[in-house]
Design a protein around this motif. Structure first.
Motif, PDB file in Angstrom:
ATOM      1  N   LEU A 105      80.426  72.881  48.844  1.00  0.00           N
ATOM      2  CA  LEU A 105      81.771  72.400  49.136  1.00  0.00           C
ATOM      3  C   LEU A 105      81.968  70.967  48.659  1.00  0.00           C
ATOM      4  N   GLU A 106      83.115  70.718  47.990  1.00  0.00           N
ATOM      5  CA  GLU A 106      83.450  69.347  47.591  1.00  0.00           C
ATOM      6  C   GLU A 106      84.843  68.933  48.048  1.00  0.00           C
ATOM      7  N   TYR A 107      85.620  69.878  48.615  1.00  0.00           N
ATOM      8  CA  TYR A 107      86.962  69.561  49.119  1.00  0.00           C
ATOM      9  C   TYR A 107      87.350  70.594  50.165  1.00  0.00           C
ATOM     10  N   ILE A 108      87.997  70.128  51.233  1.00  0.00           N
ATOM     11  CA  ILE A 108      88.569  71.026  52.238  1.00  0.00           C
ATOM     12  C   ILE A 108      89.926  70.450  52.646  1.00  0.00           C
ATOM     13  N   ILE A 138      90.065  63.473  58.580  1.00  0.00           N
ATOM     14  CA  ILE A 138      88.840  62.678  58.477  1.00  0.00           C
ATOM     15  C   ILE A 138      88.370  62.739  57.035  1.00  0.00           C
ATOM     16  N   ALA A 139      87.855  61.639  56.518  1.00  0.00           N
ATOM     17  CA  ALA A 139      87.341  61.607  55.146  1.00  0.00           C
ATOM     18  C   ALA A 139      86.271  62.680  54.976  1.00  0.00           C
ATOM     19  N   PHE A 140      86.244  63.301  53.806  1.00  0.00           N
ATOM     20  CA  PHE A 140      85.304  64.384  53.514  1.00  0.00           C
ATOM     21  C   PHE A 140      83.870  63.958  53.810  1.00  0.00           C
ATOM     22  N   ASP A 141      83.470  62.780  53.334  1.00  0.00           N
ATOM     23  CA  ASP A 141      82.100  62.312  53.566  1.00  0.00           C
ATOM     24  C   ASP A 141      81.849  62.008  55.041  1.00  0.00           C
ATOM     25  N   GLY A 142      82.902  61.744  55.807  1.00  0.00           N
ATOM     26  CA  GLY A 142      82.760  61.559  57.248  1.00  0.00           C
ATOM     27  C   GLY A 142      82.508  62.877  57.964  1.00  0.00           C
ATOM     28  N   LEU A 143      83.120  63.954  57.459  1.00  0.00           N
ATOM     29  CA  LEU A 143      82.888  65.290  58.030  1.00  0.00           C
ATOM     30  C   LEU A 143      81.485  65.790  57.718  1.00  0.00           C
ATOM     31  N   PHE A 198      72.946  72.328  67.693  1.00  0.00           N
ATOM     32  CA  PHE A 198      74.065  71.443  67.991  1.00  0.00           C
ATOM     33  C   PHE A 198      74.427  70.636  66.748  1.00  0.00           C
ATOM     34  N   CYS A 199      75.724  70.568  66.463  1.00  0.00           N
ATOM     35  CA  CYS A 199      76.209  69.847  65.291  1.00  0.00           C
ATOM     36  C   CYS A 199      77.191  68.775  65.750  1.00  0.00           C
ATOM     37  N   GLU A 200      76.966  67.550  65.345  1.00  0.00           N
ATOM     38  CA  GLU A 200      77.888  66.468  65.676  1.00  0.00           C
ATOM     39  C   GLU A 200      79.130  66.559  64.813  1.00  0.00           C
ATOM     40  N   GLY A 201      80.247  66.101  65.343  1.00  0.00           N
ATOM     41  CA  GLY A 201      81.479  66.035  64.570  1.00  0.00           C
ATOM     42  C   GLY A 201      82.176  67.381  64.432  1.00  0.00           C
ATOM     43  N   GLU A 202      83.210  67.388  63.597  1.00  0.00           N
ATOM     44  CA  GLU A 202      84.069  68.561  63.424  1.00  0.00           C
ATOM     45  C   GLU A 202      83.787  69.360  62.158  1.00  0.00           C
ATOM     46  N   GLY A 203      82.889  68.904  61.319  1.00  0.00           N
ATOM     47  CA  GLY A 203      82.683  69.513  60.008  1.00  0.00           C
ATOM     48  C   GLY A 203      82.390  71.000  60.037  1.00  0.00           C
TER      49      GLY A 203
END
Length: 143
Positions: free
Chosen positions: A38-41, A46-51, A100-105
């Motif tokens: 994945l390179e874009y959603i 939130i910035a892609f690299d932040g996700l 467990f995964c942090e964030g919304e990604g």
């Protein structure tokens, strides 16, 4: 003369239809021949690299209707179908680890994957998954 015109018209129709099928078959072959990263959603504030700060989601398709990959956090396995040329429906993952995964990604990726209705492989080798005619996600070939 009518018979010749009919035969020419029918031949042209078959050639045009054949070209479209060949194009769609080529896109399907490219879809299943590569692993994708994945390179874009779309739709994310939130910035892609932040996700996806560490690992980008990955996806691959088999010709037997299986899709598997990594949501950026957990590996998964699921099914997909293609009915019409370039249409695709991806089922919610059934087999998936539960780390467990942090964030919304992860959640954003899995939710968007189920909203996809079409796909295309662009001339520059990108896999584009669409919601109707809107680009939902774009992938590059996995290196």
């Amino acid at each position: 003369m009518k018979k010749v015109s009919f035969i020419l018209g029918l031949t042209l129709l078959l050639v045009v239809a054949g070209c479209k099928c060949t194009k769609n078959a080529a896109a399907y072959d490219k879809l299943t021949a590569n692993g994708w990263e994945l390179e874009y959603i779309t739709g994310v504030r939130i910035a892609f690299d932040g996700l996806y700060p560490d690992t980008k989601p990955q996806l691959s398709f088999t010709k037997t209707g299986e899709a598997n990959g990594n949501s950026s956090c957990n590996p998964f396995s699921t099914r997909y179908t293609t009915k019409d040329p370039n249409s695709i429906a991806i089922v919610a993952p059934k087999a998936m680890t539960m780390r467990f995964c942090e964030g919304e990604g992860e959640r954003r990726f899995l939710d968007m994957m189920q909203k996809v209705t079409k796909y295309d492989v662009t001339p520059d080798g990108k896999l584009v998954l669409l919601m109707d005619d809107i680009v939902a996600m774009r992938f590059k070939k996995k290196s």
